[in-house]
Design a protein around this motif. Structure first.
Motif, mmCIF file in Angstrom:
data_model
loop_
_atom_site.group_PDB
_atom_site.id
_atom_site.type_symbol
_atom_site.label_atom_id
_atom_site.label_comp_id
_atom_site.label_asym_id
_atom_site.label_seq_id
_atom_site.Cartn_x
_atom_site.Cartn_y
_atom_site.Cartn_z
ATOM 1 N N ILE A 181 0.842 -1.198 0.000
ATOM 2 C CA ILE A 181 0.000 0.000 0.000
ATOM 3 C C ILE A 181 0.877 1.248 0.000
ATOM 4 O O ILE A 181 0.636 2.207 -0.739
ATOM 5 N N TYR A 241 0.641 6.490 7.857
ATOM 6 C CA TYR A 241 0.254 5.113 7.554
ATOM 7 C C TYR A 241 1.479 4.196 7.548
ATOM 8 O O TYR A 241 1.450 3.097 8.118
ATOM 9 N N SER A 252 -1.515 -4.487 8.117
ATOM 10 C CA SER A 252 -1.710 -4.143 6.705
ATOM 11 C C SER A 252 -2.645 -5.137 6.016
ATOM 12 O O SER A 252 -2.542 -6.347 6.227
ATOM 13 N N TRP A 471 -7.617 -3.359 -2.286
ATOM 14 C CA TRP A 471 -7.197 -1.968 -2.436
ATOM 15 C C TRP A 471 -8.375 -1.032 -2.203
ATOM 16 O O TRP A 471 -8.245 -0.005 -1.534
ATOM 17 N N PHE A 474 -9.152 -0.329 1.384
ATOM 18 C CA PHE A 474 -8.286 0.691 1.970
ATOM 19 C C PHE A 474 -8.598 2.067 1.394
ATOM 20 O O PHE A 474 -8.677 3.068 2.103
ATOM 21 N N GLN A 475 -8.812 2.117 0.104
ATOM 22 C CA GLN A 475 -8.913 3.379 -0.611
ATOM 23 C C GLN A 475 -10.223 4.126 -0.377
ATOM 24 O O GLN A 475 -10.259 5.359 -0.473
#
Length: 499
Positions: A181, A241, A252, A471, A474-475
């Motif tokens: 990430i 982060y 993570s 992803w 998280f995004q």
């Protein structure tokens, strides 16, 4: 009870294709009249584009004189687009200058070229040496790379160029104790933050301003402040982060998939690796090659065909150095084998580019002059905006551009399709054309970080060995923050009378 399994990227795109097909059976198709507009770039070069005429939208009519609903079939022969044809038609669409076939070729070729570079073990040896010298502290690396790539996105529209950098930097940051990430943030996210907040990006804001009929580079002071703000904010976010992940790697979401690179760059096993003169020559080749690419893009406007060729040259030279210096016992045949292996690693990401383009083809394509569902939706939105208060209209423009980017990921393509409609509409509702361009560039740029139809994003995720759905998990929070801040800048532009 079985654990729920998150859908693969291919599955997600197929579901979207089915939804797009459903739209074609419910939404009538329409088109705009087209005309040519000319504008000058930031370097003074005059360019022209075919764009739609605002207010010229008309439905395609059937034999009964009613708006035509042109539902796609399951299968279409003769090279036409049906639901089941979307993969082949998407992959073979376009030309060497863009989506899909050009981007696909670019991804595969650069993957092969960097396969050769990685085979020399120069990146690995350089990483081990770097970690030993810095004792694993990577804050300055994060700051420098993010700032440089954000500037690249702002100045020359850096996007596809992030793919090869990701091949080098993602393993490095994982080896330094961070995660994939973090690597994606400093390579791909940084370029799109610069892309979204640029004051001169030739592939986005410059085209949007030219098509909208306002001077290219106008409003630069506001946009430069915006670029500084978002770049600084994202660097701080990434540092916080990264520190959290380094303190607790298992926190993570990419911890499991990062195992591939953690094993590859296990310091305990590779403390005795020497950073030799041959390794340094390979890395020098990469540095010089990247400088050549940036120079070509800025000075001569190099794009996919030229850049892909530059990477091939870079890879072959690195391979020859590897053979000559016998790096990791490398032989001539290893150049070919490693090129093939590097290309294989990204073939899945390349296919996604074609599949994503298939969504747009099912909807009828992105040409404003040809009947399509997208044109109808664009006209509906424009009509709906006409009755709103000015500030609300500007904000809804931002929302619309963010959503529309799912279907038309190309910044220049979206600018040419939407700005000829939004610019004159903004005059009618009391929004300055400068603010309508601002709504476009922020909506287009920030959502590039999450839409699965972005070939560059999927390629970088492929390098990171990370599924899109992980992803996105998280995004999505990051997107909410960017959306709120972007909304404040759009509304701020309204309140200060940005012209």
């Amino acid at each position: 009870m079985k654990k729920f399994q998150m859908p693969d990227t291919y599955v997600i795109i197929f579901i979207v294709v089915l939804f797009a097909a459903l739209l074609t059976h419910t939404v009538p198709v329409g088109k705009f009249q087209m005309h040519k507009v000319t504008y000058k770039t930031e370097t003074g070069v005059e360019k022209s584009r075919e764009v739609p005429i605002a207010g010229s939208f008309a439905y395609e009519l059937n034999d009964a004189g009613k708006p035509l609903i042109k539902g796609v079939k399951f299968f279409e022969p003769g090279g036409n687009v049906g639901i089941s044809n979307y993969v082949f038609e998407g992959i073979t669409s376009g030309d060497k200058w863009g989506t899909a076939v050009g981007v696909i070729a670019f991804i595969i070729i650069t993957g092969g070229a960097f396969g050769i570079i990685l085979r020399t073990k120069a990146v690995e040896a350089g990483l081990i040496s770097l970690i030993k010298k810095t004792k694993g502290s990577g804050n300055w690396l994060i700051i420098f790379v993010f700032l440089s790539f954000s500037l690249g996105g702002a100045v020359f529209g850096m996007g596809e160029e992030a793919i090869p950098f990701a091949m080098v930097l993602i393993p490095i940051v994982i080896g330094m104790g961070y995660d994939a990430i973090t690597g994606i943030m400093i390579t791909y996210v940084s370029t799109q933050v610069g892309f979204a907040t640029s004051w001169m990006n030739p592939f986005s804001v410059a085209i949007a301003q030219g098509v909208a009929g306002i001077p290219v580079l106008s409003g630069a002071a506001f946009r430069i402040f915006m670029w500084v703000f978002f770049t600084a904010f994202c660097i701080i976010f990434t540092l916080i982060y990264a520190k959290k992940v380094k303190a607790n790697p298992q926190s993570s979401i990419s911890y499991e998939t990062d195992a591939y690179y953690r094993k590859e760059f296990d310091l305990d096993e590779k403390q005795d690796i020497k950073f030799t003169f041959g390794h340094k020559l390979v890395l020098l080749t990469v540095v010089v090659g990247m400088a050549w690419i940036i120079y070509g893009v800025v000075k001569f406007g190099y794009y996919l065909p030229e850049i892909a060729t530059q990477f091939v040259i870079m890879g072959v030279v690195a391979g020859i150095i590897g053979v000559f210096f016998k790096l990791d016992n490398m032989r001539v045949n290893d150049i070919a084998v490693s090129f093939r292996k590097g290309a294989e690693d990204l073939i899945g990401a390349a296919i996604v580019v074609g599949m994503a383009k298939g969504i747009v083809l099912v909807l009828g394509g992105t040409s404003a002059g040809e009947p399509s569902v997208l044109n109808t939706i664009l006209n509906w939105v424009a009509t709906g905006l006409s009755g709103m208060p000015a500030a609300l209209c500007a904000w809804v423009m931002y929302i619309f551009q963010s959503v529309f980017n799912f279907f038309v990921v190309s910044g220049s393509g979206q600018a040419a399709l939407t700005m000829p409609i939004m610019a004159p509409l903004s005059d009618l509702v009391g929004v300055s054309r400068q603010v309508s361009v601002l709504a476009f560039q922020l909506g287009d740029g920030f959502t590039n970080l999450i839409v699965p139809t972005s070939g560059i994003l999927i390629a970088v995720l492929g390098i990171a060995r990370l599924e899109w759905i992980k992803w996105a998990k998280f995004q999505i929070k990051f997107q909410v923050v960017l959306f709120i801040l972007g909304s404040l800048f759009v509304l701020g532009g309204m309140f200060i009378g940005l012209q």
